[in-house]
Write a protein that holds these residues in place. Sequence first.
Motif, mmCIF file in Angstrom:
data_model
loop_
_atom_site.group_PDB
_atom_site.id
_atom_site.type_symbol
_atom_site.label_atom_id
_atom_site.label_comp_id
_atom_site.label_asym_id
_atom_site.label_seq_id
_atom_site.Cartn_x
_atom_site.Cartn_y
_atom_site.Cartn_z
ATOM 1 N N PRO A 30 0.895 -1.232 0.129
ATOM 2 C CA PRO A 30 -0.102 -0.053 -0.037
ATOM 3 C C PRO A 30 0.942 1.249 0.200
ATOM 4 O O PRO A 30 2.069 1.196 0.208
ATOM 5 C CB PRO A 30 -0.862 -0.147 1.274
ATOM 6 C CG PRO A 30 -0.819 -1.673 1.613
ATOM 7 C CD PRO A 30 0.652 -2.031 1.247
ATOM 8 N N ALA A 31 0.085 2.391 -0.404
ATOM 9 C CA ALA A 31 0.962 3.706 -0.433
ATOM 10 C C ALA A 31 1.765 4.027 0.974
ATOM 11 O O ALA A 31 1.157 3.662 2.185
ATOM 12 C CB ALA A 31 -0.176 4.687 -0.836
ATOM 13 N N LEU A 32 3.051 4.344 0.988
ATOM 14 C CA LEU A 32 3.668 4.717 2.098
ATOM 15 C C LEU A 32 3.195 5.862 2.605
ATOM 16 O O LEU A 32 3.257 7.096 1.664
ATOM 17 C CB LEU A 32 4.951 4.712 1.834
ATOM 18 C CG LEU A 32 5.827 3.543 1.283
ATOM 19 C CD1 LEU A 32 7.168 3.673 1.022
ATOM 20 C CD2 LEU A 32 5.718 2.295 2.364
ATOM 21 N N SER A 129 15.192 1.903 -0.365
ATOM 22 C CA SER A 129 15.768 2.959 -1.538
ATOM 23 C C SER A 129 14.283 3.599 -1.956
ATOM 24 O O SER A 129 14.506 5.051 -2.094
ATOM 25 C CB SER A 129 16.210 2.139 -2.622
ATOM 26 O OG SER A 129 15.225 1.440 -3.484
ATOM 27 N N GLN A 130 13.095 3.005 -1.767
ATOM 28 C CA GLN A 130 12.016 3.718 -2.437
ATOM 29 C C GLN A 130 11.571 4.743 -1.034
ATOM 30 O O GLN A 130 11.193 5.936 -1.172
ATOM 31 C CB GLN A 130 10.914 2.779 -2.267
ATOM 32 C CG GLN A 130 9.469 3.543 -2.681
ATOM 33 C CD GLN A 130 8.327 2.413 -2.767
ATOM 34 O OE1 GLN A 130 7.490 2.251 -2.245
ATOM 35 N NE2 GLN A 130 8.393 1.873 -4.080
ATOM 36 N N ILE A 131 11.966 4.480 0.134
ATOM 37 C CA ILE A 131 11.580 5.236 1.247
ATOM 38 C C ILE A 131 12.552 6.619 1.209
ATOM 39 O O ILE A 131 12.243 7.581 1.328
ATOM 40 C CB ILE A 131 11.919 4.315 2.600
ATOM 41 C CG1 ILE A 131 10.858 3.607 2.872
ATOM 42 C CG2 ILE A 131 12.105 5.558 3.822
ATOM 43 C CD1 ILE A 131 10.965 2.427 4.168
ATOM 44 N N LEU A 132 13.821 6.288 0.936
ATOM 45 C CA LEU A 132 14.730 7.090 0.968
ATOM 46 C C LEU A 132 14.262 8.301 -0.266
ATOM 47 O O LEU A 132 14.609 9.441 -0.093
ATOM 48 C CB LEU A 132 16.140 6.744 0.651
ATOM 49 C CG LEU A 132 16.837 5.991 1.738
ATOM 50 C CD1 LEU A 132 18.008 5.194 1.432
ATOM 51 C CD2 LEU A 132 17.185 7.039 3.108
ATOM 52 N N GLY A 133 13.763 7.932 -1.415
ATOM 53 C CA GLY A 133 13.449 8.605 -2.363
ATOM 54 C C GLY A 133 12.134 9.409 -1.965
ATOM 55 O O GLY A 133 12.057 10.714 -1.973
ATOM 56 N N ARG A 134 11.418 8.834 -1.237
ATOM 57 C CA ARG A 134 10.010 9.459 -0.929
ATOM 58 C C ARG A 134 10.182 10.504 0.221
ATOM 59 O O ARG A 134 9.726 11.735 0.100
ATOM 60 C CB ARG A 134 9.136 8.418 -0.363
ATOM 61 C CG ARG A 134 8.460 7.835 -1.575
ATOM 62 C CD ARG A 134 7.224 8.459 -2.119
ATOM 63 N NE ARG A 134 6.413 9.065 -1.131
ATOM 64 C CZ ARG A 134 5.356 8.471 -0.637
ATOM 65 N NH1 ARG A 134 5.192 7.026 -0.722
ATOM 66 N NH2 ARG A 134 4.529 9.118 0.301
ATOM 67 N N THR A 166 24.140 0.245 -0.171
ATOM 68 C CA THR A 166 23.229 -0.309 -1.377
ATOM 69 C C THR A 166 21.955 0.557 -1.531
ATOM 70 O O THR A 166 21.872 1.102 -2.912
ATOM 71 C CB THR A 166 23.150 -1.781 -1.172
ATOM 72 O OG1 THR A 166 24.311 -2.231 -1.292
ATOM 73 C CG2 THR A 166 22.512 -2.216 -2.758
ATOM 74 N N SER A 167 21.440 0.767 -0.577
ATOM 75 C CA SER A 167 20.024 1.447 -0.236
ATOM 76 C C SER A 167 20.215 3.021 -1.042
ATOM 77 O O SER A 167 19.225 3.305 -1.706
ATOM 78 C CB SER A 167 19.348 1.319 0.772
ATOM 79 O OG SER A 167 19.062 0.032 0.939
ATOM 80 N N ASN A 172 19.940 7.182 -5.623
ATOM 81 C CA ASN A 172 20.828 8.299 -6.146
ATOM 82 C C ASN A 172 21.359 9.287 -5.272
ATOM 83 O O ASN A 172 21.615 10.389 -5.655
ATOM 84 C CB ASN A 172 19.743 9.018 -7.372
ATOM 85 C CG ASN A 172 19.201 8.046 -8.197
ATOM 86 O OD1 ASN A 172 20.018 7.190 -8.991
ATOM 87 N ND2 ASN A 172 17.811 8.207 -8.702
ATOM 88 N N TRP A 173 21.816 8.710 -4.218
ATOM 89 C CA TRP A 173 22.510 9.466 -3.092
ATOM 90 C C TRP A 173 24.079 9.412 -3.760
ATOM 91 O O TRP A 173 24.454 8.471 -4.643
ATOM 92 C CB TRP A 173 22.637 9.020 -1.791
ATOM 93 C CG TRP A 173 21.368 9.285 -1.046
ATOM 94 C CD1 TRP A 173 20.257 9.021 -1.485
ATOM 95 C CD2 TRP A 173 21.303 10.045 0.417
ATOM 96 N NE1 TRP A 173 19.231 9.465 -0.620
ATOM 97 C CE2 TRP A 173 20.071 9.835 0.604
ATOM 98 C CE3 TRP A 173 22.193 10.395 1.183
ATOM 99 C CZ2 TRP A 173 19.518 10.597 1.694
ATOM 100 C CZ3 TRP A 173 21.842 11.200 2.264
ATOM 101 C CH2 TRP A 173 20.450 11.204 2.601
ATOM 102 N N ILE A 174 24.910 10.249 -3.401
ATOM 103 C CA ILE A 174 26.189 10.458 -4.107
ATOM 104 C C ILE A 174 27.139 10.170 -3.102
ATOM 105 O O ILE A 174 27.298 10.990 -2.047
ATOM 106 C CB ILE A 174 26.392 11.938 -4.672
ATOM 107 C CG1 ILE A 174 25.375 12.233 -5.692
ATOM 108 C CG2 ILE A 174 27.898 11.904 -5.251
ATOM 109 C CD1 ILE A 174 25.328 13.577 -5.978
#
Length: 215
Positions: A30-32, A129-134, A166-167, A172-174
């Motif tokens: 479900p949507a975070l 990674s999805q959490i970090l992006g959001r 890795t996440s 897309n963190w640098i």
Amino acid sequence: MNCLVRPRSTSPTRATDPQPELRQPVHELPALAFQPVVSRTDSRLWNAYIQRYHYLGFSPLPGAQIRYFVTAQERLVALLGFGASAWQTAPRDRFIGWTPQQRQDRLHLIVNNGRFVILPWVRCPGLASQILGRVARQLPSDWQTRYGYRPVLLETFVETPRFRGTSYRAANWILVGQTQGRGKLGPAKKISVPIKDIWLYPLARNFRQILTQQS
């Protein structure tokens, strides 16, 4: 006289006991939702989860901060904490290209991701990674609401070789370099704390211009 201030102990509570396993592809979740910690009750609960499930345990985040509960249809899956950035770290400062005076004036525009944990019974590959992006999309507005300004850069420190980041890479963190392992009080040229990779994530395309502009 011992002047060292120690954080209050945070004991596990039944509210943080393990839950039934959640195992499914991340795209089927479900949507975070990202719920900032506001009340004292939520603050104590967040602290207890971090103490129990994060490898570093709980310690107060420095300075201005926002902590989040991350839920999927009201089921808690992760916790995040953001606070004040490190005063000085050479790889980050070279990446930005600012002067010591510019750093002093605008360090508050960098926010440190000091805690991030996905609860151990949550098995959803790609969720981190999805959490970090959001959260990178939501945090600037939440920070603006709470503190009256928008940060332009996120940073985090990932202990090596325990973790590989890795996440963060997938989000897309640098990777800009490593700490020297001396810590704030470590003697020069002597490793006293674990070496950590330094990861950054721009929140604004013109972050360098903002951080290096003349006062």
